[in-house]
Design an enzyme around this catalytic site. Structure first.
Site, PDB file in Angstrom:
ATOM      1  N   ARG A 155       0.872  -1.244   0.118  1.00 39.37           N
ATOM      2  CA  ARG A 155       0.047   0.072  -0.078  1.00 39.37           C
ATOM      3  C   ARG A 155       0.902   1.301  -0.040  1.00 39.37           C
ATOM      4  O   ARG A 155       0.431   2.397   0.448  1.00 39.37           O
ATOM      5  CB  ARG A 155      -0.963   0.073   1.265  1.00 39.37           C
ATOM      6  N   LYS A 188       2.559  11.801 -10.638  1.00 32.47           N
ATOM      7  CA  LYS A 188       1.938  11.017 -11.428  1.00 32.47           C
ATOM      8  C   LYS A 188       2.729   9.771 -11.899  1.00 32.47           C
ATOM      9  O   LYS A 188       3.812   9.872 -12.501  1.00 32.47           O
ATOM     10  CB  LYS A 188       1.367  11.903 -12.912  1.00 32.47           C
ATOM     11  N   GLU A 190       9.207  18.794 -24.822  1.00 29.05           N
ATOM     12  CA  GLU A 190       8.360  19.239 -23.909  1.00 29.05           C
ATOM     13  C   GLU A 190       9.130  20.611 -23.228  1.00 29.05           C
ATOM     14  O   GLU A 190       8.579  21.481 -22.652  1.00 29.05           O
ATOM     15  CB  GLU A 190       8.620  17.999 -22.543  1.00 29.05           C
ATOM     16  N   LYS A 235       6.844  23.540 -13.336  1.00 27.75           N
ATOM     17  CA  LYS A 235       5.787  22.385 -13.361  1.00 27.75           C
ATOM     18  C   LYS A 235       5.512  22.112 -11.749  1.00 27.75           C
ATOM     19  O   LYS A 235       4.583  22.129 -11.324  1.00 27.75           O
ATOM     20  CB  LYS A 235       6.704  20.888 -13.607  1.00 27.75           C
ATOM     21  N   GLU A 238      -4.815  17.693 -10.348  1.00 28.44           N
ATOM     22  CA  GLU A 238      -5.231  18.055 -11.698  1.00 28.44           C
ATOM     23  C   GLU A 238      -6.932  18.440 -11.550  1.00 28.44           C
ATOM     24  O   GLU A 238      -7.500  17.760 -12.100  1.00 28.44           O
ATOM     25  CB  GLU A 238      -5.106  17.005 -12.496  1.00 28.44           C
ATOM     26  N   ARG A 286      -3.526  22.169 -13.473  1.00 21.22           N
ATOM     27  CA  ARG A 286      -2.417  21.512 -13.680  1.00 21.22           C
ATOM     28  C   ARG A 286      -2.878  21.220 -15.312  1.00 21.22           C
ATOM     29  O   ARG A 286      -2.003  20.575 -15.923  1.00 21.22           O
ATOM     30  CB  ARG A 286      -2.366  20.193 -12.834  1.00 21.22           C
ATOM     31  N   ASN A 329      -1.128  19.913 -20.160  1.00 22.05           N
ATOM     32  CA  ASN A 329      -1.313  19.190 -21.165  1.00 22.05           C
ATOM     33  C   ASN A 329      -1.135  20.051 -22.566  1.00 22.05           C
ATOM     34  O   ASN A 329      -1.622  19.586 -23.553  1.00 22.05           O
ATOM     35  CB  ASN A 329      -2.447  18.351 -21.063  1.00 22.05           C
ATOM     36  N   HIS A 375      -0.776  18.366 -26.016  1.00 26.54           N
ATOM     37  CA  HIS A 375      -0.919  16.974 -26.066  1.00 26.54           C
ATOM     38  C   HIS A 375      -2.203  16.505 -26.203  1.00 26.54           C
ATOM     39  O   HIS A 375      -2.218  15.114 -26.411  1.00 26.54           O
ATOM     40  CB  HIS A 375      -0.735  16.636 -24.332  1.00 26.54           C
ATOM     41  N   HIS A 386      -1.293  13.008 -28.133  1.00 30.35           N
ATOM     42  CA  HIS A 386      -1.711  11.564 -27.413  1.00 30.35           C
ATOM     43  C   HIS A 386      -2.421  11.034 -28.864  1.00 30.35           C
ATOM     44  O   HIS A 386      -2.270   9.777 -28.764  1.00 30.35           O
ATOM     45  CB  HIS A 386      -2.629  11.885 -26.237  1.00 30.35           C
ATOM     46  N   HIS A 405       7.645  10.828 -27.870  1.00 31.03           N
ATOM     47  CA  HIS A 405       6.403  11.830 -27.143  1.00 31.03           C
ATOM     48  C   HIS A 405       6.745  13.198 -27.415  1.00 31.03           C
ATOM     49  O   HIS A 405       5.847  13.803 -27.872  1.00 31.03           O
ATOM     50  CB  HIS A 405       6.489  11.353 -25.502  1.00 31.03           C
TER      51      HIS A 405
HETATM   52  N1  LIG Z   1       4.285  11.026 -15.017  1.00 28.10           N
HETATM   53  C1  LIG Z   1       4.089  11.952 -15.620  1.00 28.10           C
HETATM   54  O1  LIG Z   1       3.663  13.122 -15.320  1.00 28.10           O
HETATM   55  C2  LIG Z   1       4.562  11.874 -17.041  1.00 28.10           C
HETATM   56  C3  LIG Z   1       4.919  12.992 -18.168  1.00 28.10           C
HETATM   57  C4  LIG Z   1       5.510  12.746 -19.315  1.00 28.10           C
HETATM   58  C5  LIG Z   1       5.737  11.482 -19.801  1.00 28.10           C
HETATM   59  N2  LIG Z   1       5.381  10.415 -19.196  1.00 28.10           N
HETATM   60  C6  LIG Z   1       5.912   9.392 -19.626  1.00 28.10           C
HETATM   61  O2  LIG Z   1       7.194   9.024 -19.944  1.00 28.10           O
HETATM   62  C7  LIG Z   1       7.290   8.191 -20.819  1.00 28.10           C
HETATM   63  C8  LIG Z   1       8.231   8.776 -21.903  1.00 28.10           C
HETATM   64  O3  LIG Z   1       9.711   9.050 -21.143  1.00 28.10           O
HETATM   65  P1  LIG Z   1      11.072   9.002 -22.007  1.00 28.10           P
HETATM   66  O4  LIG Z   1      10.781   9.834 -22.895  1.00 28.10           O
HETATM   67  O5  LIG Z   1      11.929   9.148 -20.999  1.00 28.10           O
HETATM   68  O6  LIG Z   1      11.091   7.346 -22.615  1.00 28.10           O
HETATM   69  P2  LIG Z   1      11.588   6.234 -22.031  1.00 28.10           P
HETATM   70  O7  LIG Z   1      11.834   5.875 -20.639  1.00 28.10           O
HETATM   71  O8  LIG Z   1      11.174   5.248 -22.948  1.00 28.10           O
HETATM   72  O9  LIG Z   1      13.270   6.301 -22.446  1.00 28.10           O
HETATM   73  C9  LIG Z   1      13.674   6.365 -23.899  1.00 28.10           C
HETATM   74  C10 LIG Z   1      14.700   5.382 -24.168  1.00 28.10           C
HETATM   75  O10 LIG Z   1      15.982   5.779 -23.586  1.00 28.10           O
HETATM   76  C11 LIG Z   1      16.537   4.910 -22.933  1.00 28.10           C
HETATM   77  N3  LIG Z   1      17.456   5.644 -21.815  1.00 28.10           N
HETATM   78  C12 LIG Z   1      17.030   5.998 -20.865  1.00 28.10           C
HETATM   79  N4  LIG Z   1      18.033   6.758 -20.173  1.00 28.10           N
HETATM   80  C13 LIG Z   1      18.995   6.537 -20.988  1.00 28.10           C
HETATM   81  C14 LIG Z   1      20.324   7.153 -20.713  1.00 28.10           C
HETATM   82  N5  LIG Z   1      20.722   7.997 -19.783  1.00 28.10           N
HETATM   83  N6  LIG Z   1      21.362   6.557 -21.771  1.00 28.10           N
HETATM   84  C15 LIG Z   1      20.852   6.049 -22.760  1.00 28.10           C
HETATM   85  N7  LIG Z   1      19.624   5.457 -22.994  1.00 28.10           N
HETATM   86  C16 LIG Z   1      18.959   5.752 -21.873  1.00 28.10           C
HETATM   87  C17 LIG Z   1      15.511   3.874 -22.270  1.00 28.10           C
HETATM   88  O11 LIG Z   1      15.962   2.798 -22.126  1.00 28.10           O
HETATM   89  C18 LIG Z   1      14.572   4.096 -23.656  1.00 28.10           C
HETATM   90  O12 LIG Z   1      14.833   3.076 -24.510  1.00 28.10           O
HETATM   91  C19 LIG Z   1       6.000   7.853 -21.401  1.00 28.10           C
HETATM   92  O13 LIG Z   1       5.465   6.601 -21.167  1.00 28.10           O
HETATM   93  C20 LIG Z   1       5.056   8.994 -20.905  1.00 28.10           C
HETATM   94  O14 LIG Z   1       3.850   8.578 -20.941  1.00 28.10           O
HETATM   95  C21 LIG Z   1       4.961  10.475 -17.692  1.00 28.10           C
END
Ligand SMILES: NC(=O)c1ccc[n+]([C@@H]2O[C@H](COP(=O)([O-])OP(=O)(O)OC[C@H]3O[C@@H](n4cnc5c(N)ncnc54)[C@H](O)[C@@H]3O)[C@@H](O)[C@H]2O)c1
Length: 334
Positions: A110, A132, A174, A202, A212, A216, A220, A223, A227, A239
């Site tokens: 939990r 999030k 972003e 942020k 949100e 907040r 987006n 987005h 999306h 993304h």
């Molecule tokens: N929670 C939130 O508020 C929020 C906000 C925006 C995005 N997200 C989520 O984040 C995700 C996208 O994140 P992302 O763009 O970081 O993608 P990701 O986590 O898939 O990373 C991209 C690639 O880079 C690699 N990688 C990461 N760090 C590395 C490093 N230092 N050196 C070499 N390779 C590395 C990873 O293994 C992966 O293959 C999506 O799922 C999205 O929904 C969440």
């Protein structure tokens, strides 16, 4: 190294930003913790020292690994290892790792303490900040999740040294969003200060609206279309690339609705182009399909909902006329 605070009353936490920021990781461990479960992916190779007995748990890469099955695997592996309620989960990776490990931390016993070490630019300025967490379902992205604030975040710019160029550029998508949210000079600041400025922006929005119910949602910006382009599945877009297209789309839609002038559209295109990001909807996009996907957006209450700029800045606009959306998609398709 810069310290930014996310001010959330008793859940306030620090974010350390800069080259070598990982030296602060040990200080973020909760007093109750005897062990740290480090969650990461193959290929990240960013070594961290939590100052506690630790074990590394590797999850798969990409959106396909962001599932309830991965959460179950993690929780079972933690249970076998003996992770207790007083211990800590340390997520080292991009948004996929911080979202998935964060959600597993939110539900294991939990809720166990979480510390994140985002290693992509996108996760440093966005995914790892704000609490999030969540995973995807076959029916849609991020459909299961929880608000679970970390005890601290370490954005070590040294971790970005191995990041592929395309992932770095995705993070800039972003960053472009923050420019339109009002963060000045992002293109001119040294990276450390630019990252810290985005996090501060942020943090300020999240502090005022943690769950949100209002402002907040402005985070987006860009987005809704992003999306839809991602959910379509037919395009090879990261993304941040999808967000870049979504930002330009939002400006063009706002112009069509007479909320902003040509100048605003030009500014959006300039910022996105300067970051080397796409500003057109890819060939092959079908307006009908994108409109249908946008109707399913989480902000939507049935109609088409967008964050749009206007005379008073950004606002959530509901029930945008479908015709305007369709014509804007057509005007932007290559
Ligand atoms: N929670 C939130 O508020 C929020 C906000 C925006 C995005 N997200 C989520 O984040 C995700 C996208 O994140 P992302 O763009 O970081 O993608 P990701 O986590 O898939 O990373 C991209 C690639 O880079 C690699 N990688 C990461 N760090 C590395 C490093 N230092 N050196 C070499 N390779 C590395 C990873 O293994 C992966 O293959 C999506 O799922 C999205 O929904 C969440």
């Amino acid at each position: 190294v810069i310290r930014v605070e996310v001010p959330l009353g008793p859940r306030t936490y620090p974010v350390w930003v800069g080259a070598g920021a990982r030296q602060h990781l040990r200080d973020l461990m909760p007093r109750s913790a005897g062990r740290a479960a480090v969650v990461t992916q193959d290929g990240i190779d960013f070594a961290v020292n939590c100052g506690l007995a630790s074990e590394t748990f590797v999850i798969g890469s990409g959106e396909k690994a962001k599932t309830l099955a991965t959460v179950e695997d993690l929780c079972r592996a933690w249970a076998r290892w003996g992770l207790t309620r007083g211990d800590v989960v340390v997520a080292v990776g991009g948004g996929v790792v911080t979202d998935t490990a964060g959600f597993a931390a939110a539900v294991y016993h939990r809720g166990v303490a979480l510390v994140t070490v985002p290693t992509t630019l996108l996760a440093q300025i966005d995914a790892a900040i704000g609490g999030k967490t969540g995973v995807n379902l076959p029916e849609g992205k991020n459909l299961v999740g929880a608000f679970w604030q970390p005890a601290g975040v370490v954005c070590d710019l040294d971790s970005l040294a191995t990041l592929p160029e395309r992932e770095r550029r995705s993070g800039l998508g972003e960053m472009a969003k923050y420019a339109f949210l009002g963060v000045p000079d992002l293109d001119r600041l040294p990276l450390e200060e630019a990252v810290a400025a985005c996090i501060r922006s942020k943090a300020e929005v999240v502090a005022g609206d943690e769950r949100e119910s209002g402002r907040r949602a402005l985070l987006n910006y860009g987005h809704t279309l992003a999306h839809a382009l991602e959910a379509d599945g037919g395009f090879d877009l990261r993304h941040g690339e999808a967000v870049a297209i979504g930002l330009v789309f939002a400006a063009r839609l706002a112009r069509r609705l007479k909320r902003v002038s040509d100048e605003a559209v030009t500014r959006h295109e300039e910022v996105v182009n300067a970051y080397g990001l796409p500003s057109r909807i890819p060939t092959g996009a079908e307006p009908d399909r994108l409109v249908a996907l946008m109707r399913r957006d989480k902000k939507s209450t049935g109609g088409l909902t967008f964050v749009l700029s206007g005379p008073d800045g950004l606002a959530v606009v509901h029930d945008v006329a479908e015709d305007a959306v369709r014509l804007t998609i057509e005007e932007m398709t290559q």
